[in-house]
Design an enzyme around this catalytic site. Sequence first.
Site, PDB file in Angstrom:
ATOM      1  CD  GLU A  66      -2.518   9.042   6.564  1.00 20.26           C
ATOM      2  OE1 GLU A  66      -1.717   9.975   6.686  1.00 20.26           O
ATOM      3  OE2 GLU A  66      -2.388   8.108   5.748  1.00 20.26           O
TER       4      GLU A  66
ATOM      5  CG  HIS B 214      -6.499   5.707   4.546  1.00 16.85           C
ATOM      6  ND1 HIS B 214      -5.590   5.251   3.624  1.00 16.85           N
ATOM      7  CD2 HIS B 214      -5.797   6.465   5.427  1.00 16.85           C
ATOM      8  CE1 HIS B 214      -4.400   5.717   3.927  1.00 16.85           C
ATOM      9  NE2 HIS B 214      -4.491   6.453   5.024  1.00 16.85           N
TER      10      HIS B 214
ATOM     11  CG  ASP C 254      -1.750   1.259   1.351  1.00 13.78           C
ATOM     12  OD1 ASP C 254      -2.285   1.705   0.315  1.00 13.78           O
ATOM     13  OD2 ASP C 254      -1.859   1.823   2.448  1.00 13.78           O
ATOM     14  CB  SER C 255       0.178   4.777  -0.680  1.00  7.99           C
ATOM     15  OG  SER C 255      -1.019   4.802   0.076  1.00  7.99           O
TER      16      SER C 255
ATOM     17  CB  CYS D 259      -9.938   5.198  -0.201  1.00  9.99           C
ATOM     18  SG  CYS D 259      -8.476   5.708   0.727  1.00  9.99           S
TER      19      CYS D 259
ATOM     20  CB  CYS E 254      -2.929   1.095  -2.540  1.00  7.39           C
ATOM     21  SG  CYS E 254      -2.899   2.850  -2.927  1.00  7.39           S
TER      22      CYS E 254
END
Length: 273
Positions: A153, A187, A11-12, A185, A74
Amino acid sequence: MSDPRPIGVFDSGIGGLTVVKAVRDLLPNEKIFYLGDTARVPYGGKSATTVQRYSLEMTEMLLGEDVKAIVIACNSASAVALPDLKKTLSVPVIGVILPGAKSAAAMTRNRRIGVIGTLATIKSGAYERAIHSLDSKIDIVARPCPLLVPLIEEGWLDDELTDRVIARYLGPMVREEIDTLVLGCTHYPLLADVIARFLKEKVKLVDSARNCATALQDLLDRQSFRAPAGSSGGLQVALTDAPDHFLRVAREALQLEIGEVQLREVLHPARAL
Ligand code: DGL
């Protein structure tokens, strides 16, 4: 036949741990080597060419770990890099887009699907292509939500400000009468409860992390690549830069056991300039 080698997941950054969590739950015998590109996160606002180059470098690093398959955890990287990686890699590779698209197409009743993700993902049109390859009559309302990743985040998962941002992004989509929303996404599953609360019962959520884990299971079965029965799975996490506090946020929210985090320098730094 079975294969004891680990599954490589990249993932990023840290967000792809939502996919790892889903894979750990579904395939507890498998070993996972997770690589997060924290040195260069986020990918979501970068150009397709840059994300393709980063993705190639991440997969090269995973191949160095002798992985038997690669999961692109991702959406931004899956959206722009998967087709080329599929052609060039020596091991099978899957992303998160098609599994999410399949699930959404199966779920919608009124054939109006919403998709949210990073700028890179939405700009790529990858979800539209994947959903329309399954059913060309589905209407898609796609919207980039660039403020969501920083809020997640920051750990503001249950916060009035996050609620307001969600309402601002999703309100117009609800008014367009979507009945299914793809969390495009990796996240976003961390905000699934908050998003579901806003949408009430009217819109069903598609969590691409969980669908990706099921697609991985199918892939391993098809290729007879499952870990030997009775083997104990595990998770090794490596990052390209020191972890920040989002690792703690994700670990707590996902209840994921993460041992010592390794640091890995990105290969080919000259090409990354
Ligand atoms: N993990 C990325 C994705 O799923 C979001 C974070 C980023 O922009 O790199 O698109």
